[in-house]
Motif scaffolding. Structure first.
Motif, PDB file in Angstrom:
ATOM      1  N   SER A 240       8.692  36.751  75.828  1.00  0.00           N
ATOM      2  CA  SER A 240      10.112  36.473  75.988  1.00  0.00           C
ATOM      3  C   SER A 240      10.934  37.576  75.338  1.00  0.00           C
ATOM      4  O   SER A 240      10.515  38.181  74.357  1.00  0.00           O
ATOM      5  N   PHE A 284      13.013  29.927  63.842  1.00  0.00           N
ATOM      6  CA  PHE A 284      13.757  29.108  64.783  1.00  0.00           C
ATOM      7  C   PHE A 284      15.119  29.720  65.129  1.00  0.00           C
ATOM      8  O   PHE A 284      15.648  30.557  64.402  1.00  0.00           O
ATOM      9  N   TYR A 307      16.717  15.080  72.992  1.00  0.00           N
ATOM     10  CA  TYR A 307      15.343  15.486  73.299  1.00  0.00           C
ATOM     11  C   TYR A 307      15.278  16.194  74.654  1.00  0.00           C
ATOM     12  O   TYR A 307      14.588  17.210  74.813  1.00  0.00           O
ATOM     13  N   GLU A 310      16.837  19.748  74.355  1.00  0.00           N
ATOM     14  CA  GLU A 310      15.967  20.643  73.603  1.00  0.00           C
ATOM     15  C   GLU A 310      14.708  20.993  74.392  1.00  0.00           C
ATOM     16  O   GLU A 310      14.250  22.143  74.383  1.00  0.00           O
ATOM     17  N   SER A 311      14.163  20.025  75.099  1.00  0.00           N
ATOM     18  CA  SER A 311      12.940  20.263  75.879  1.00  0.00           C
ATOM     19  C   SER A 311      13.173  21.286  76.980  1.00  0.00           C
ATOM     20  O   SER A 311      12.354  22.187  77.204  1.00  0.00           O
ATOM     21  N   LYS A 314      13.619  24.743  75.399  1.00  0.00           N
ATOM     22  CA  LYS A 314      12.337  25.260  74.908  1.00  0.00           C
ATOM     23  C   LYS A 314      11.488  25.781  76.062  1.00  0.00           C
ATOM     24  O   LYS A 314      10.804  26.804  75.947  1.00  0.00           O
ATOM     25  N   GLN A 315      11.553  25.076  77.181  1.00  0.00           N
ATOM     26  CA  GLN A 315      10.739  25.449  78.332  1.00  0.00           C
ATOM     27  C   GLN A 315      11.291  26.676  79.055  1.00  0.00           C
ATOM     28  O   GLN A 315      10.532  27.566  79.455  1.00  0.00           O
ATOM     29  N   ASP A 318      13.440  29.586  75.110  1.00  0.00           N
ATOM     30  CA  ASP A 318      12.568  29.994  74.003  1.00  0.00           C
ATOM     31  C   ASP A 318      12.038  28.744  73.305  1.00  0.00           C
ATOM     32  O   ASP A 318      12.796  27.806  73.038  1.00  0.00           O
ATOM     33  N   GLU A 319      10.757  28.747  73.001  1.00  0.00           N
ATOM     34  CA  GLU A 319      10.120  27.564  72.429  1.00  0.00           C
ATOM     35  C   GLU A 319      10.572  27.274  71.003  1.00  0.00           C
ATOM     36  O   GLU A 319      10.305  26.189  70.468  1.00  0.00           O
ATOM     37  N   ASN A 320      11.265  28.208  70.381  1.00  0.00           N
ATOM     38  CA  ASN A 320      11.694  28.019  68.992  1.00  0.00           C
ATOM     39  C   ASN A 320      13.140  27.551  68.855  1.00  0.00           C
ATOM     40  O   ASN A 320      13.698  27.566  67.759  1.00  0.00           O
ATOM     41  N   ILE A 321      13.748  27.143  69.964  1.00  0.00           N
ATOM     42  CA  ILE A 321      15.129  26.657  69.898  1.00  0.00           C
ATOM     43  C   ILE A 321      15.160  25.232  69.353  1.00  0.00           C
ATOM     44  O   ILE A 321      14.389  24.367  69.773  1.00  0.00           O
ATOM     45  N   ARG A 322      16.067  25.010  68.406  1.00  0.00           N
ATOM     46  CA  ARG A 322      16.333  23.661  67.898  1.00  0.00           C
ATOM     47  C   ARG A 322      17.797  23.339  68.180  1.00  0.00           C
ATOM     48  O   ARG A 322      18.676  24.143  67.886  1.00  0.00           O
TER      49      ARG A 322
END
Length: 326
Positions: A240, A284, A307, A310-311, A314-315, A318-322
């Motif tokens: 990424s 993150f 949820y 965020e899902s 992340k998909q 970037d998988e590190n997003i909160r």
């Protein structure tokens, strides 16, 4: 999401700190007298240029060392708005120390970029971009005066808008640099098409070889091809590029995903959301959001809806997003 949604609609937030500083305290404002030119051992050149569209005008002073054609000192006087003063100040600074031939290569894009705090963030609002065009033109006027030639002799590019003296290269670069999507945006940024409008599309009072609509379509097509290539390259590399993006690019990327996959769902129930900020908290990326409408105060905003948002991010980003509601 509109930029004003992120910056609370404050017009001052659309100006860089560089612009504001030069508005308040320009470093090259003033004049060069014959006495000063003699003291420096150079020839005094004075050039005037005015923008009929807004009534702004600028006078450029150069002290040139004739043996080397080097601009020993550069000053200006500007009769216009604060943005015109800031642009003229940056222009005069860029000229100083260059030869005349080097100075005429300075474009309005160079002037605007010199006023930026961040390479990817425009220094002024779109409607003020034309102020840097005036700075670009007065350089040509000064060089022409020194060399005893016409201004047109310095034009090495095709002029698309004769009224605002905007070149093909300038329009192409502005479209790419600011991701412009309409002719109206091109006009805001460059003033091309703002006056007689003949350069916008066929049918005006003057026939053109190429029009703004053609340039926009060609550049947008080229940009799309570049995006596809970048995506293919990133996919092939298996990595990424989110971590290499600027904050503005990250927000734009996230916004595009939200517009496509999240906001339509929220709006069906009378709600929405906006991005407040994104902060890097290694490893993150903390995305701060605010719920709007029916989503504001909804119990699922901290559970199911959160949820889902965020899902998706992340998909697709970037998988590190909160995601953190505030």
């Amino acid at each position: 999401m509109a930029k004003n949604d992120l910056i609370s609609g404050s017009i001052w937030d659309e100006y860089s700190n560089q612009v504001i500083r030069r508005m308040d305290d320009p470093t090259h404002q003033g004049e060069i007298t014959e006495e000063r030119a003699k003291e420096l051992g150079g020839k005094l050149i004075i050039a005037d240029f005015g923008a009929e569209s807004c009534g702004d005008a600028v006078r450029l002073y150069w002290c040139i060392e004739e043996g080397t054609n080097k601009i020993l000192e550069s000053k200006f006087k500007s009769f216009g708005c604060g943005t015109a003063i800031a642009s003229s100040d940056a222009m005069a600074e860029l000229c100083e120390g260059k030869t005349v031939d080097e100075a005429v290569k300075i474009t309005n894009i160079d002037v605007e970029k010199a006023l930026r705090d961040h390479p990817d963030v425009p220094a002024v609002p779109p409607q003020k971009m034309h102020c840097s065009v005036m700075a670009y033109d007065v350089i040509k006027k000064a060089a022409a005066t020194y060399k005893g030639v016409d201004m047109e002799s310095f034009e090495t590019e095709v002029i698309i808008c004769e009224c605002a003296r905007v070149t093909l290269g300038t329009i192409q670069e502005v479209i790419k640099l600011n991701d412009l999507k309409s002719v109206e945006e091109i006009t805001d940024y460059t003033k091309a098409g703002a006056f007689c409008k003949s350069c916008i599309k066929p049918g005006g009072h003057e026939e053109k070889d190429i029009y703004l609509v053609d340039i926009l379509n060609d550049v947008r097509a080229e940009m799309e091809q570049d995006k596809l290539k970048e995506a293919a390259d990133a996919s092939a590399a298996g990595s990424s590029t989110f971590d290499k993006m600027t904050i503005v690019q990250r927000i734009k990327t996230i916004d595009e995903v939200l517009d496509a996959d999240i906001r339509p769902m929220l709006m069906m129930d009378g709600g929405n959301m906006e991005i407040i900020d994104i902060k890097e908290n290694i490893p993150f990326y903390d995305l701060y959001i605010r719920y709007l409408g029916a989503c504001n105060g909804c119990a699922s905003g901290d559970t199911g809806t959160l949820y889902a948002i965020e899902s998706v991010l992340k998909q697709k980003v970037d998988e590190n997003i909160r995601v953190l509601p505030i």
